[in-house]
Design an enzyme around this catalytic site. Sequence first.
Site, mmCIF file in Angstrom:
data_model
loop_
_atom_site.group_PDB
_atom_site.id
_atom_site.type_symbol
_atom_site.label_atom_id
_atom_site.label_comp_id
_atom_site.label_asym_id
_atom_site.label_seq_id
_atom_site.Cartn_x
_atom_site.Cartn_y
_atom_site.Cartn_z
ATOM 1 N N ARG A 85 0.839 -1.210 0.000
ATOM 2 C CA ARG A 85 0.000 0.000 0.000
ATOM 3 C C ARG A 85 0.869 1.253 0.000
ATOM 4 O O ARG A 85 0.596 2.193 -0.752
ATOM 5 C CB ARG A 85 -0.963 0.003 1.185
ATOM 6 C CG ARG A 85 -2.071 -1.042 1.050
ATOM 7 C CD ARG A 85 -2.973 -1.052 2.239
ATOM 8 N NE ARG A 85 -2.172 -1.372 3.431
ATOM 9 C CZ ARG A 85 -2.575 -1.215 4.668
ATOM 10 N NH1 ARG A 85 -3.766 -0.707 4.948
ATOM 11 N NH2 ARG A 85 -1.795 -1.541 5.679
ATOM 12 N N ASN A 90 -6.188 -2.950 1.745
ATOM 13 C CA ASN A 90 -6.065 -4.400 1.836
ATOM 14 C C ASN A 90 -7.454 -5.018 1.858
ATOM 15 O O ASN A 90 -8.387 -4.446 2.416
ATOM 16 C CB ASN A 90 -5.329 -4.804 3.112
ATOM 17 C CG ASN A 90 -3.845 -4.576 3.028
ATOM 18 O OD1 ASN A 90 -3.272 -4.436 1.958
ATOM 19 N ND2 ASN A 90 -3.191 -4.528 4.170
#
Length: 89
Positions: free
Chosen positions: A16, A34
């Site tokens: 990320r 996620n």
Amino acid sequence: MVPDSVTGLVQGVGFRYFTVTQARRLGAQGWVRNCSDGSVELEAQGSSDAVQALVEQLAIGPRWSEVSHVAVHNMPIIDETARAFGVRQ
């Protein structure tokens, strides 16, 4: 073309953060998060060159990741006033 999800070893490896860094460097807007199935979901918008470059970077991923697939699809721009790329929970 919009990146939709990334599968493989993409959680717990800084994916990320990598996505945010690359998207901001390229001038793309959107978000990343996620998923419970171990994938990473995202939406990105910007120039076609910026989004294409982001997709190419996502296929590589950060150092410890192992990307198996980057799913992409076309969709209209959702928010013309989108801000900087960020992480969603």
